[in-house]
Enzyme design. Sequence first.
Site, PDB file in Angstrom:
ATOM      1  N   ALA A 182      62.745  28.634  -8.053  1.00 30.45           N
ATOM      2  CA  ALA A 182      63.613  27.465  -7.824  1.00 30.45           C
ATOM      3  C   ALA A 182      62.960  26.356  -7.010  1.00 30.45           C
ATOM      4  O   ALA A 182      63.623  25.379  -6.666  1.00 30.45           O
ATOM      5  CB  ALA A 182      64.940  27.859  -7.180  1.00 30.45           C
ATOM      6  N   ASN A 189      55.676  20.242 -14.344  1.00 34.29           N
ATOM      7  CA  ASN A 189      54.644  20.793 -13.473  1.00 34.29           C
ATOM      8  C   ASN A 189      53.308  20.718 -14.206  1.00 34.29           C
ATOM      9  O   ASN A 189      53.226  20.189 -15.328  1.00 34.29           O
ATOM     10  CB  ASN A 189      54.997  22.213 -13.020  1.00 34.29           C
ATOM     11  CG  ASN A 189      55.090  23.208 -14.174  1.00 34.29           C
ATOM     12  OD1 ASN A 189      54.477  23.028 -15.236  1.00 34.29           O
ATOM     13  ND2 ASN A 189      55.842  24.268 -13.977  1.00 34.29           N
ATOM     14  N   ASP A 206      63.243  23.291  -9.066  1.00 33.74           N
ATOM     15  CA  ASP A 206      64.635  22.845  -9.111  1.00 33.74           C
ATOM     16  C   ASP A 206      65.022  22.161  -7.803  1.00 33.74           C
ATOM     17  O   ASP A 206      65.747  21.157  -7.804  1.00 33.74           O
ATOM     18  CB  ASP A 206      65.568  24.030  -9.373  1.00 33.74           C
ATOM     19  CG  ASP A 206      65.355  24.639 -10.745  1.00 33.74           C
ATOM     20  OD1 ASP A 206      64.929  23.910 -11.649  1.00 33.74           O
ATOM     21  OD2 ASP A 206      65.620  25.842 -10.903  1.00 33.74           O
TER      22      ASP A 206
END
Length: 321
Positions: free
Chosen positions: A244, A184, A247
């Site tokens: 998440a 990120n 993910d």
Amino acid sequence: MVVSFGSINMDLVVRCERVPDQGETIVSTGWLTNPGGKGANQAVQAARLGAETFLVGRVGSDAFGRDVMNGLSAYGVDLNGVMVDPVLPTGVAFILVETGGENRIVVVPGANGAVGVTELKTLEKLLRPRVVLLLQCEIPFAIVLEAARIAHLRGATVILDPSPWESVTMRPTVFADVDYLMPNEGETRGLAGTSDIKEAAAVLLGLGARTVIVKRGDKGAFAIGAFESPEVPAFSVVSVDTTAAGDSFQGAFAASIDLGFDPEMALRRAMAAGALTVTRPGAQQSMPDEVELTAFLESRLRTGDRMPRAADLKDKGEEST
């Protein structure tokens, strides 16, 4: 086939209007437990999108371990590669979630910290060309690098989420066995040591990764390297809980590559999966399935357009074999 090699946690989530300042005590608006861990979360998202998915990792022989395994099994993740540690507890993540959806996370590794040679031997049996390997940094980084090296030699596609980035031991060619590096914004700048995001991505590309995809949250994403994609805008949604989301992005990208989508479409599907994930609370239970993902993407297209579907690509692949 998608293989996730990484952490398995129980998340202890505390909801609050804002995180406390140093030395301050505040009152929570609620709390809950969720199965989590980056390795487990990414496996769930891949499985929910229809990819045959295996998880390799370690849990403790405790109630948290039993609960997370039951949850993963319900999502269709193959758990034959998960070892139960007789001594160490299941990993735990403590998550503060603010009203606006932003979070702060502290991870206690537990059994994840003992992932090593035994799990590498299990992983090696699963690796071959066309397998997509998902890696993260919530297990020892030396083991992550060895997993990437073995996968690269076996012809598998390697995706690395360098989180938490402080675990990464920086050196020239550290990402030489990585096909897709997916940090990120904060991780990109932290790893590269520079604040300019494009310059930072170029630095990471110079460390060996074939493609760097930078996730920018509500600012979208971009990719440089073997696969190039300029600034791709994020989907506009109302954020409830960002836990998440990254993910979900990684798991969706891996599943999409495995199912036959090209990297450009895999990136858009990953962004859509992450966007849907933040619209509801929790981690694994907030992740979309293939039907929901396709419907969301088609709703954002012009009338009359149609997104390619996983089933279409599967049928095409079967016809050509």
